[in-house]
Design a protein around this motif. Structure first.
Motif, mmCIF file in Angstrom:
data_model
loop_
_atom_site.group_PDB
_atom_site.id
_atom_site.type_symbol
_atom_site.label_atom_id
_atom_site.label_comp_id
_atom_site.label_asym_id
_atom_site.label_seq_id
_atom_site.Cartn_x
_atom_site.Cartn_y
_atom_site.Cartn_z
ATOM 1 N N ASN A 100 0.859 -1.178 0.000
ATOM 2 C CA ASN A 100 0.000 0.000 0.000
ATOM 3 C C ASN A 100 0.898 1.231 0.000
ATOM 4 O O ASN A 100 1.871 1.301 0.757
ATOM 5 C CB ASN A 100 -0.900 -0.011 1.239
ATOM 6 N N ASP A 101 0.576 2.190 -0.859
ATOM 7 C CA ASP A 101 1.388 3.405 -0.977
ATOM 8 C C ASP A 101 0.879 4.528 -0.085
ATOM 9 O O ASP A 101 1.278 5.675 -0.209
ATOM 10 C CB ASP A 101 1.460 3.868 -2.434
ATOM 11 N N GLU A 146 -3.572 3.572 -1.908
ATOM 12 C CA GLU A 146 -4.205 2.416 -2.539
ATOM 13 C C GLU A 146 -3.406 1.139 -2.328
ATOM 14 O O GLU A 146 -2.184 1.176 -2.191
ATOM 15 C CB GLU A 146 -4.326 2.642 -4.053
ATOM 16 N N ASP A 147 -4.145 0.009 -2.346
ATOM 17 C CA ASP A 147 -3.512 -1.310 -2.307
ATOM 18 C C ASP A 147 -3.115 -1.737 -3.707
ATOM 19 O O ASP A 147 -3.795 -1.407 -4.693
ATOM 20 C CB ASP A 147 -4.481 -2.374 -1.760
ATOM 21 N N SER A 148 -2.034 -2.476 -3.790
ATOM 22 C CA SER A 148 -1.603 -3.054 -5.067
ATOM 23 C C SER A 148 -2.444 -4.287 -5.374
ATOM 24 O O SER A 148 -3.228 -4.759 -4.543
ATOM 25 C CB SER A 148 -0.134 -3.483 -4.964
ATOM 26 N N GLU A 149 -2.272 -4.770 -6.584
ATOM 27 C CA GLU A 149 -2.808 -6.089 -6.915
ATOM 28 C C GLU A 149 -2.028 -7.111 -6.095
ATOM 29 O O GLU A 149 -0.888 -6.871 -5.690
ATOM 30 C CB GLU A 149 -2.624 -6.381 -8.422
ATOM 31 N N ASP A 201 0.329 -10.107 -5.459
ATOM 32 C CA ASP A 201 1.402 -10.836 -6.139
ATOM 33 C C ASP A 201 1.716 -12.057 -5.283
ATOM 34 O O ASP A 201 1.627 -12.014 -4.055
ATOM 35 C CB ASP A 201 2.651 -9.967 -6.305
#
Length: 190
Positions: A43-44, A47-50, A52
């Motif tokens: 998370n930046d 937003e959360d990433s996809e 992996d």
């Protein structure tokens, strides 16, 4: 930036745990053979990433042969070997290969089945019998484990001969010549 690690798949029976699910580089201990699938979401701050994923597959661990304890027996005994304490960390099925590597010169002893967990043989001569065991997990052989079977001194068998009859004054000859010793020790008559 924040990190969120989790297991999405572990082998049956695993209790593996991540050292820190929010660390950049967490660790875990492989406790059961198989495939571990882990997923990461970062998370930046907004937003959360996809998701992996990464897979960790275990390598085959060589099995360990255990031929059991040394044995002391008498000539004529049946010796039961036992490789059931052999093991495999990956819980793979084991196959067994026993080999009689040394025996007395006058022995004709052989294992009844060299590829089972518990073969046997008849001790037919006094002395030392050396038997080795190697187990295989389908991929690798174990190191050799050796068991020593040693004969103990057996009691000799006295044979006073056949019953006899005679008259008063007859000389009777006794015969202990059929007395024997399975260990081939020299007999002393007393």
């Amino acid at each position: 930036m924040s990190f969120q690690w989790s297991f999405s798949l572990v082998p049956e029976g695993s209790n593996a745990m991540l050292s820190d699910i929010t660390a950049i580089m967490p660790t875990f201990v492989i406790d059961v053979a198989g495939t571990y699938t882990l997923q990461l979401v970062v998370n930046d701050g907004t937003e959360d990433s996809e998701i992996d994923t990464v897979q960790v597959n275990t390598l085959n661990t060589p099995p360990i042969a255990n031929a059991g304890p040394d044995q002391t027996v008498f000539v004529g005994d049946s010796v039961q070997l036992d490789g059931s304490n052999s093991s495999d960390a990956d819980l793979d099925m084991l196959t067994y290969l026993w080999n009689m590597t040394a025996k007395p010169l006058d022995s004709a002893a052989n294992l009844d089945n060299a590829s089972i967990v518990n073969p046997s043989f008849i001790v037919d001569a006094p002395g030392f019998y050396t038997i080795s065991l190697v187990v295989n997990d389908g991929s690798e052989d174990s190191n050799v484990d050796i068991i020593l079977v040693v004969t103990e001194n057996s009691r000799p068998v006295a044979d006073a001969g056949i019953d006899q009859t005679g008259f008063v004054g007859d000389t009777i000859t006794l015969d202990g010549g059929n007395s024997s010793d399975v260990d081939n020790d020299h007999l002393i008559y007393t």
